[in-house]
Structures are given as structure tokens and as C-alpha cells.
Design a protein around this motif. Structure first.
Motif, PDB file in Angstrom:
ATOM      1  N   THR A 165      -4.386   7.596   1.879  1.00 28.42           N
ATOM      2  CA  THR A 165      -5.321   6.965   2.800  1.00 28.42           C
ATOM      3  C   THR A 165      -5.754   5.594   2.160  1.00 28.42           C
ATOM      4  OG1 THR A 165      -7.005   8.284   1.907  1.00 28.42           O
ATOM      5  CG2 THR A 165      -6.177   9.309   3.822  1.00 28.42           C
ATOM      6  N   PRO A 201       2.301   4.030   1.303  1.00 25.99           N
ATOM      7  CA  PRO A 201       2.161   4.788   2.664  1.00 25.99           C
ATOM      8  C   PRO A 201       1.706   6.214   3.127  1.00 25.99           C
ATOM      9  CG  PRO A 201       4.320   4.631   2.361  1.00 25.99           C
ATOM     10  CD  PRO A 201       3.549   3.899   0.997  1.00 25.99           C
ATOM     11  N   HIS A 202       1.656   6.924   2.001  1.00 25.59           N
ATOM     12  CA  HIS A 202       1.441   8.384   2.137  1.00 25.59           C
ATOM     13  C   HIS A 202      -0.210   8.683   1.839  1.00 25.59           C
ATOM     14  CE1 HIS A 202       2.566   7.806  -1.897  1.00 25.59           C
ATOM     15  NE2 HIS A 202       2.022   9.072  -2.287  1.00 25.59           N
ATOM     16  N   GLU A 206      -0.238   2.516   7.926  1.00 29.30           N
ATOM     17  CA  GLU A 206       0.168   2.126   8.926  1.00 29.30           C
ATOM     18  C   GLU A 206      -0.364   1.902  10.131  1.00 29.30           C
ATOM     19  OE1 GLU A 206       2.981   5.681   9.718  1.00 29.30           O
ATOM     20  OE2 GLU A 206       1.317   6.846  10.517  1.00 29.30           O
ATOM     21  N   LEU A 216      -4.557   5.819   7.484  1.00 24.12           N
ATOM     22  CA  LEU A 216      -3.353   5.608   6.615  1.00 24.12           C
ATOM     23  C   LEU A 216      -2.897   4.267   6.813  1.00 24.12           C
ATOM     24  CD1 LEU A 216      -1.115   8.733   7.260  1.00 24.12           C
ATOM     25  CD2 LEU A 216      -2.156   8.151   5.168  1.00 24.12           C
ATOM     26  N   LEU A 243       0.850  -1.185  -0.107  1.00 24.66           N
ATOM     27  CA  LEU A 243      -0.102   0.014   0.005  1.00 24.66           C
ATOM     28  C   LEU A 243       0.875   1.216   0.072  1.00 24.66           C
ATOM     29  CD1 LEU A 243      -2.542  -1.174   2.537  1.00 24.66           C
ATOM     30  CD2 LEU A 243      -2.692  -1.074   0.160  1.00 24.66           C
TER      31      LEU A 243
END
Lengths: 380, 267
Positions: free
Chosen positions: A92, A89-90, A134, A132, A87
């Protein structure tokens, strides 16, 4: 083939010091092909070649019936998931998926595409749209990545060790989810791994790869039962691989001398001759233990011998029982059976092995790979 | 958890503390030597204001040029494998090792009145590198560009190439991947590099003074004040320049690191 085929046909490739040699693979709709092999075997390069990141020197790649050999990756319609699911990471969850929805279209900068909501709902990630990556659990990441890939209506899914960073438990859950998803969509899938548990759980077809070539390919059950050579046998986790010698034949059974004991084996694919050195392959779950109370009687057509238990290990539902006699053997039993039979180190037990459960491999000396394809060159 | 290796940490702090004191004390003494009134008086001088503005402006231009030609080089070094890659990396580092007076003299051979490019630009482009901001920018760029390239390279290298591959497979062309995935993810490295470049460009003295004495940048002006009027006058302007650059650096760092929020785009 009745439906659009997805196939790799005779693909060869040279990449620095590495090369892929004459790769042939086929996946039908609804099927999962697992490519299993050690690190450095060329599994990832194969996937990247199918996805369009390397140009083959020879051969053809067909995805969903289209010849894509000359197309760039963005026009091949291949959903790719790798370790941690890839995905961005920056972005949504919603923004990740919207990128998939816009595949091949002009980037209209609308974060809420009308097709987004149904996708979010289908994968049960509606409540995560503004998170996000993470902040997601592995399962949520997998669902987001699948949604993103599905959004661009792929003709093929490819997975490059997506579970390799996960603990055993999430791994199992995600495998099941993934399998259900692929069954439902009937989009063909290629799954690359070096973990035989992945292969055992997911594969309809299995391809074993080593040194840039396919060593054996076929229905997964066949490979697990009857590996074509020692390398494949070790890789699909044949627990017992015993050196033996062919004594002769009795009807449809081969008579094999293993450590001074006679074993009967029924393996119609085996084409050996008397005095040939062979490997006797027996899966641990095919070694049946009868406890010590039963005398040797009955069916002479099965292999029955007395062995001594030298170790019992394992904590979950299964126990691995190590046995010793004229040769060593490993058996897998449920915890219950192990207790019922009173299997403990030092005890003797009757061991039964069905001749049908024995697979014979020619011992071609050391670990030399015997290629299943007659035209493939031997390993350098 | 193992107990912390106290002895090692303690020694590290003791030795490192000396360095911190060494950095902070001179700067604090400099700032402490100036009253608000004297700072205002210095700031009111048009020549001082001009020099500082010129420094800020030239450094900004040098940073922009470094972004346009340095960041692509960083990308190439991070992504491409080619023979001689180590040599290219070493070339980028040369300005860090060369004394800046040497850099200035070398630049004169190219951008000076009789330099191979300076003469050409004067005749055909009506562009002169002596006595102009263009010369200042050139000198600043030479000594500060390595910071942009190296930091941006680290930024690009930290972006997993597999993410770019995934982006391609979901339908993005190579340029769109660069803008949508790679640059946003490498942004911190790039911003760090450009911040360092800007700071280094403002502070450059030697290369600038050799290539272009007039118009005076702030460091040159401080040197001139020091030679003509002594420590006190120079200290006033030095304090002013220090304050301005510190504020700018803090601002940049905030922009680059402060916003660790989502950029779900379009919102």
C-alpha cells in the motif's frame, strides 16, 4: 562551493560492450541537472553508476559532500524514481513510504511509523494510505514515490524518464509539481530524459550525452542558445540549421552566404575564417514575421528578407509557419499573430532575423561530433 | 472495434473442444463408474489408505526440496547473465524429455544399493534409498523439479529489476530486497511451479516403481490392483486418488491466485 557538493568526477566504466567515458557532472543544491540524449546514449547507466549499481573503473562520485564511490546503493542516500515511479505494486501507499522511513534501520514491522502521518499530509495523500499503487493516478503515484524517497532524507534525487509512459497533459502537470517540490526542498536532482520538453521545462543545467560520453554540459539557457555542435543543436531542437559559407567580417558581425542570400550574424563565440563552411542556427521563435504590408526599410543592421509562406500547421496556442525563398525556414508564432498577419500558404511575408539570434556552428563534415572537451577522444 | 474474426474463433473452439472432451470424458466415466458405497469400501482398506498417504507425504517432501534448491536456481537463471545460460536452462528441462523408466534406471546408478551416492549414504549416513520414502522422494524430485524451476523463473523474470534497484536506494540490503520485494512479487510464479511440482510428483509412476517398488505409492498400488484384481478394483482407488488430487489442486490455486489483496505489511 559553499554547500555540500554533488559531483561525478572523471567516471569511466565498462559494461559488456558499452562504456562510459570520462563523465564529469556537478549539481548544486536547489539545482536540476537534466541529462538529455538519445536511447542508448548511456544516460541510465550513468544514473545507475551514481546510485551504486556499477563500479566505475576510474573516477569518483561525491554525493552531498560524501565520497560514496565505494558505498553500496543502500548507503548512498539517493532517491531514485523511474518510469511509472517504481512503487512496489504489492504494498500500500503507507507501506511503500514506511520502507523509506526505515532506511538503514532495523525493520521494525510497524506499519504506522509516527513520521508517516506528516509525510502523507505534506504530499496530500493521507486519504490514499491504504490504497495499492495500481489504484492511483499518475500524480498520486509521483507524490507517493517522492514521499517514499524523501522519507529516507536523500542527498540527491535522480529521475530516469519518470514521465515516459504518460500523456502530454499529465506530463506537463507532473513536471510543474516536481519542479516546485525540488525548488522547495533544495535537494539537488539529476533528471534523465530523451524529451527536450522535459529539458526545457526543468533544467537549470543541461548535459547532452551520446555514445557514453558528455557532448556538452553547462547552464541550460546557454545550451539552448549556443549548442557546441550539430548533434547538440539537433537535440535541443534548433528548428533551423542552414548550411552557409563565411564571406567575411564587418565589425562585430559575420557575413554569411546562405543559399545566395547574405545574412549578418553576431556570434562572439564563433572562431571561423573566411570561406569556412558553417551551419547557421536560428530558433523558430527568433524568426520574426512582419506581414506583407511593410516595405523594406529602417534598420540595416538586422536581416530582412521576403519569403513565401508554404505551410501553416499546429492547433494549439502556437503555429509553425514554413517559409521558402532562397532557403527554407521555420518560424513559430502565436495563433493570434498568425491570423493578424494573414499568414497563409502562397502569401509573401517580410522575415526579420536579429543577427544576435543567429548562432554559428562549424560544419565539420556530416554528423561528426566536435567534442567540447579537448581531451575527450573522438567518437570511434 | 473491429468485429471478431468469427471464423477463426469458431474453428479454434471446435478443434479445442475436442481436446476438452478428450480430457473430461474419461475422467467423468471413471468417477461415474463408482458408487459412493464402493468408494467407501475402497477407502476403508488400510493398504489403500497407506499408499495414498505415502504419495501425498512423499510428494510434499519432494516439493519442499524443489522449493529449497529449485527456486534459487530459478532466481539465478532469471537474474544472472552468464555464458552457458542456455545450457543450464536445457539441463533443467532434461527430465521432461527423458522417458521416466530411463530416469528411474539412471537414478539407480546414483541412489541404488551400489550407486555412487546410495552406497555412501547407506554406510555413513544410515540413509537408504531402496524400500524407503527417501527413494520415492528422489524419484519424484527428478521428474517434477523442472516445473518448479521453470515456473518460478518466469515469476522472477516478471519482476522489474528496477523495482529491486529502487528498493536498494531506499536503504534495503540485497537480502531484504529479496524477502520484501522480489519473493512477494514472484510469489505467483513460484506457487504455480510448486503446485505443478506437487501434482507431477503425486502422479509419478515409472521412476518410482524402478527405484522403489515397496512401500507402494498410490499409482503403484493402483497398478498392482489392476494386475491382480482387474479394472473394477483399480478404478475404485483411482477415483479416490483423482478426487483427492483435484481437491488439493483447487485449494492450491485458490491460495496462489485467490487472494489478490493488499499485503501492506504488519496488518
Amino acid at each position: 562551493m559553499t554547500q555540500a557538493t554533488t559531483a561525478v568526477e572523471g567516471v569511466s566504466l565498462r559494461l559488456g560492450g558499452f562504456s562510459l567515458r570520462d563523465i564529469d557532472l556537478t549539481v548544486a543544491p536547489g539545482q536540476i541537472l537534466v541529462i538529455l540524449g538519445p536511447n542508448g546514449a548511456g544516460k541510465s547507466v550513468t544514473l545507475e553508476t551514481i546510485a551504486g549499481f556499477h563500479r566505475p573503473k576510474a573516477g569518483r562520485i561525491v554525493i552531498g559532500g560524501r565520497d560514496v564511490t565505494d558505498l553500496p546503493p543502500e548507503r548512498r542516500r539517493v532517491g531514485l524514481l523511474f518510469q511509472n515511479f517504481g512503487l512496489f505494486p504489492h504494498l500500500t501507499v503507507a507501506a511503500n513510504i514506511v520502507l523509506g522511513l526505515r532506511a538503514g534501520r532495523k525493520p521494525a514491522m510497524r506499519p504506522h511509523d509516527p513520521a508517516l502521518a506528516p509525510l502523507l499530509a505534506r504530499f496530500h495523500i493521507d486519504h490514499l494510505a491504504d490504497r495499492l499503487p495500481e489504484d492511483l493516478s499518475p500524480g498520486e503515484k509521483q507524490r507517493t514515490a517522492l514521499a517514499r524517497a524523501l522519507a529516507m532524507q536523500p542527498d540527491l534525487f535522480m529521475f530516469d524518464e519518470p514521465f515516459s509512459a504518460l500523456d502530454a497533459q499529465s506530463r506537463e502537470t507532473l513536471r510543474e509539481e516536481l519542479r516546485a517540490f525540488l525548488r522547495e526542498t533544495r535537494i539537488p536532482a539529476i533528471f534523465v530524459t530523451h524529451d527536450q520538453a522535459d529539458a526545457a521545462m526543468l533544467a537549470d543545467r543541461l548535459a547532452i550525452m551520446n555514445h557514453g560520453a558528455i557532448v556538452q554540459e553547462g547552464p541550460a539557457a546557454d545550451l539552448f542558445k549556443a549548442p557546441a555542435n550539430v548533434f547538440v543543436a539537433d537535440f535541443v531542437g534548433i528548428d533551423n540549421r542552414l548550411p552557409g559559407r563565411v564571406i567575411g567580417r564587418a565589425g562585430d558581425r559575420w557575413r554569411i552566404d546562405v543559399g545566395g542570400r547574405l545574412l549578418l550574424a553576431r556570434d562572439d563565440r564563433f572562431a571561423g575564417e573566411t570561406d569556412a563552411n558553417v551551419f547557421v542556427c536560428i530558433r523558430g521563435e527568433d524568426v520574426v514575421l512582419r506581414g506583407a504590408g511593410i516595405t523594406e526599410c529602417g534598420n540595416a543592421a538586422t536581416n530582412r528578407l521576403t519569403m513565401r509562406v508554404v505551410g501553416v500547421s499546429g492547433l494549439g496556442a502556437f503555429r509553425k509557419v514554413a517559409l521558402d525563398g532562397d532557403f527554407s525556414l521555420v518560424a513559430y508564432l502565436t495563433r493570434r499573430d498568425t491570423e493578424k498577419l494573414g499568414l497563409a500558404p502562397g502569401n509573401d511575408t517580410i522575415v526579420e532575423i536579429d543577427p544576435e539570434a543567429i548562432h554559428l556552428l562549424t560544419d565539420s563534415g556530416g554528423n561528426t561530433i566536435q567534442w567540447s572537451r579537448p581531451d575527450a577522444s573522438t567518437r570511434a | 472495434m473491429l468485429p471478431r474474426p468469427r471464423g477463426v474463433l469458431l474453428t479454434s473452439w471446435l478443434l479445442g473442444g475436442v481436446l476438452l472432451v478428450f480430457i473430461v470424458v474419461p475422467l467423468a466415466r471413471l468417477i461415474g463408474s463408482q458408487s459412493a458405497g464402493s468408494l467407501m469400501r475402497v477407502a476403508a482398506r488400510p493398504d489403500v489408505r497407506q499408499a495414498i498417504l505415502l504419495s501425498l507425504e512423499a510428494a510434499l517432501l519432494a516439493t519442499c526440496v524443489a522449493a529449497v534448491i529449485g527456486v534459487p536456481l530459478a532466481y539465478a537463471l532469471a537474474r544472472a547473465e552468464f555464458p552457458g545460460k542456455g545450457i543450464v536452462g536445457a539441463i533443467v528441462d532434461i527430465p521432461l524429455a527423458v522417458p521416466h523408466t530411463v530416469a528411474g534406471i539412471a537414478l539407480l546408478f546414483v541412489f541404488g544399493r551400489r550407486g555412487i551416492f546410495g552406497g555412501f549414504a547407506d554406510r555413513w549416513l544410515d540413509l537408504r534409498f531402496w524400500g524407503t520414502i527417501a527413494g520415492i522422494v528422489v524419484a519424484m524430485l527428478f521428474v517434477s523439479a523442472p516445473y518448479a524451476v521453470n515456473a518460478a523463473r518466469i515469476g522472477f523474470e516478471a519482476v522489474d529489476p528496477r523495482l529491486e534497484k529502487v528498493a536498494r536506494t531506499i536503504g534495503m540490503g540485497p537480502w531484504r530486497v529479496l524477502w520484501t520485494i522480489t519473493l512477494p512479487l514472484a510469489w505467483r510464479g513460484i506457487a504455480t511451479g510448486l503446485t505443478l511440482t506437487y501434482a507431477r510428483a503425486i502422479s509419478e509412476f515409472a521412476a518410482v516403481v524402478i527405484l522403489v517398488y515397496y512401500p507402494m505409492t498410490a499409482p503403484v498400488k493402483i497398478y498392482e490392483l489392476f494386475l491382480r484384481f482387474g479394472l473394477n478394483r483399480a478404478a475404485g482407488m483411482a477415483t479416490l486418488l483423482l478426487a483427492i488430487t483435484l481437491v488439493l489442486l483447487i485449494l492450491f490455486r485458490y491460495v496462489a491466485y485467490g487472494q489478490k489483496k493488499a499485503t501492506g505489511y504488519g496488518r
